[in-house]
Scaffold this active site. Sequence first.
Site, PDB file in Angstrom:
ATOM      1  CE  LYS B 217      -1.871   2.370   3.387  1.00 60.70           C
ATOM      2  NZ  LYS B 217      -1.685   3.748   2.881  1.00 60.70           N
ATOM      3  N   GLY B 269       7.465   4.459   8.178  1.00 63.64           N
ATOM      4  CA  GLY B 269       6.610   5.597   8.497  1.00 63.64           C
ATOM      5  C   GLY B 269       6.911   6.108   9.891  1.00 63.64           C
ATOM      6  CB  SER B 270       4.965   8.235  12.153  1.00 68.05           C
ATOM      7  OG  SER B 270       3.843   7.461  12.524  1.00 68.05           O
ATOM      8  CB  THR B 271       8.241   6.482  16.090  1.00 70.36           C
ATOM      9  OG1 THR B 271       9.524   6.465  15.444  1.00 70.36           O
ATOM     10  CG2 THR B 271       8.354   5.722  17.392  1.00 70.36           C
ATOM     11  N   GLY B 274       4.286   2.829  13.907  1.00 72.87           N
ATOM     12  CA  GLY B 274       5.098   1.619  14.080  1.00 72.87           C
ATOM     13  C   GLY B 274       4.783   0.917  15.390  1.00 72.87           C
ATOM     14  CD  GLU B 291      13.581   3.473   7.626  1.00 70.36           C
ATOM     15  OE1 GLU B 291      13.640   4.231   8.618  1.00 70.36           O
ATOM     16  OE2 GLU B 291      13.536   3.862   6.467  1.00 70.36           O
ATOM     17  CB  CYS B 325      12.969   8.484   8.107  1.00 70.60           C
ATOM     18  SG  CYS B 325      13.809   7.494   6.883  1.00 70.60           S
ATOM     19  CD  GLU B 423      10.688  11.770  11.866  1.00 73.82           C
ATOM     20  OE1 GLU B 423       9.767  11.049  12.278  1.00 73.82           O
ATOM     21  OE2 GLU B 423      11.556  11.392  11.056  1.00 73.82           O
TER      22      GLU B 423
END
Lengths: 282, 511
Positions: B217, B269-271, B274, B291, B325, B423
């Site tokens: 996706k 993507g974002s933490t 994740g 990641e 990132c 971030e």
Amino acid sequence: MTERLPIIKTYKLAIGGKFPRTESGRTIEVHDSSQNLVAHVCRASRKDLRNAVESANKAQPSWANATAFLRGQVLYRLAEMMEGKRLELAHAIGENGEHEVNAAIDRVIHFAGWTDKYAQIMGGTNPVAGPYHNFTIPFAMGTVGVISPDEPSLLGLISLIAPVIAMGNACVVLASETNPVPAMILSEAIATSDLPGGIVNMLSGQRDELVEHFGSHRDLIGIHAAGISDDHRTTLRLGSADNLKRVTIREDVDFNDDESCEGPNWIDPFVEFKTIWHPSAV
Amino acid sequence: MSTVSKSKNQSTNGSESNVQNSNAASRLDLRAAVGGGIFEYAPAPESVRPEIADAYGLFIGGEFVEPENGNRFASINPATEDTLSMIAEASVMDVDRAVQSARDALPGWAGLSGKDRGKYLFRIARRMQERARELAVLETLDGGKPIKESRDADIPLAAAHFFYHAGWADKLNYLLPGRTPQPIGVCGQIIPWNFPLLMMAWKIAPALACGNTVVLKPAETTSLTALRFAQICQEVGLPKGVVNIITGAGETGKAIVEHRDVDKIAFTGSTGVGKAIARSIAPTNKKVTLELGGKSANIIFEDASLDQAIEGIIEGIYFNQGHVCCAGSRLFVQESIIDRVVEKLHDRMSTLRVGDPMDKNTDIGAINSKEQLETIRKYIGVGNDEGAIQHDVCQSELPEKGYWCKPCFYTGVQPSHTIAREEIFGPVLAVMSFRTPSEAISRANNTPYGLAAGVWTDKGSKIFDVAKKLDAGIVWLNSYNKFDPSSPFGGYKESGFGREGGRHGLMAYCK
């Protein structure tokens, strides 16, 4: 002649190179197969776990910074100390104790030899399309929580610890719940080996009480577990999500089988691969 | 406005292609973006206009199919706010169809000889190279990144990724000593909007090389190149169902993560997301690689080559509008050189050109989405509120339409400031000073993240000592933001786990 009245020992926890009692003041009785009381062990609390993690994190950087050669020497020394405690360990294990101790010592020897070879096998240089020198090296990741299987009490625990500490990590270990004594004897062997205090911290206690806290402790960076229930597995992983711990749960492992319990893949989950670039043209 | 009229004159007097392209240029009234002062550039817009369909379906089982509920959402050009196309929103049922198709294709694909799997990947790589121009333009239109970056970085690297992994497909028995790798199965892959095609290549190439099949996706704002890639899969005759591309937003991603028949999740993507994924799959035995975010440190010592370092810092934080990132968003400068570094940064930044991403001279394009622009603005506001000093020296005039953010940097930043900790994912740099190497290391490591770091010094032993002590998966020494398919990429700590690229990346796609 009357039979000598034996002394029933209380095994203490091993934290930061010392042997404190649990701060909770709780103990658990340990019985042999004939239901005779043979020892007491501490029932570690969440606070003990936190103390252990703190000690481990304090000790870990200098262990990681030791040369690979030295770490190998120290692990070999640990095997020597275990050899000296063979009978005591075998007795504490019970049935097939001697065979299990032998296997456990040999497993330590196996991982002792990896310390200065793992980076050669699993690191490398990368031929990037540009004027850069690029290489990947494995580094220790920090402190790993180890949840030992109930059986085999010593061999299971050693198989989980050895690959974790070989590359420079520290660990906080929860011993077998059904037979924690071999683990606590091992911690006495560790204390007299050259392994720095705080690299292997040993707790005895109950998984139902402690697994949750292993999972949620933010200063543990990895988990290595075997022989745990599905519920505990989920609990560990849920807690671990909060700081993205690296969780490795060994399932259906025959710890007596060298081939499936040795090799660099046992170390892989407990290193961070760092890739370094530097220009190589002026 | 003198800049604009002057540019027009130069354009008319300039190359013929520029004249032909004046339509494209005036379509976006963006030429004012060319900076003032001594650096004036004529517009140099990219002329290729790839065909974009009014609407796209989902790529399942080798065919484009309609989404089950017929829902679509718009994909916007962030430089103009024009709608480029309508993208299908995959529902839970569509996800199920895609996973089923990947499952059906798995035995055939895993059973194919490594050589043949490799040859399919080689074909894909070659077609990506041949269609590179079209892909680059699509990437820039859809995502807002400068054409020079999509042309010179994203697309060639994506193709190179397929080349690299193609060659692995028949050599997996040599990958890991003593082990014979097996494919994991069906991989659910969710990628971000900052490097759409490149992140897709990072995910699909190793998965396919190892004999897995995938359901991927793309991010909801950048679906177009992934859908174009689906056409390439058709072109090269890739067996049906090996690659399934389904579009949608968070709900679609969630459906992939939660699908019972997915064996592995790979997410970039974002933490925050994740962690949610890690929680969601906790009761299962799904494998996962994540990641995630970063707050990477760039450390300059007083003995660095300063001009080289400044270029690296600029590259490190302003590449791709800072939507990276591993962006070097914290700059640690040794105290003795801080004034010179700030002055040089100031000078260099004032020449950065923000504007039309399709212009080949543009350094900083459009912010990917309105939402992201608001996030960045929020952080800039917080940076000012918390007392850091903003240096807003960019000279470019921003176009009226589209999502734009001038690059800036902050001095007077405390480690506790939000802009030094979180971030931002935008062109915002926090500059701090340090005295000793050990202070630099401990401050650089004082973050839950651990993705990348940069070190600048001409002292060899110091640079390797610092590199060793930084908690980061990638350390660039006297360089920054270099990428290569053979080079593993991935983070320590809360920047995720697993590596992508190189031999170590393949380990995440076999068991």
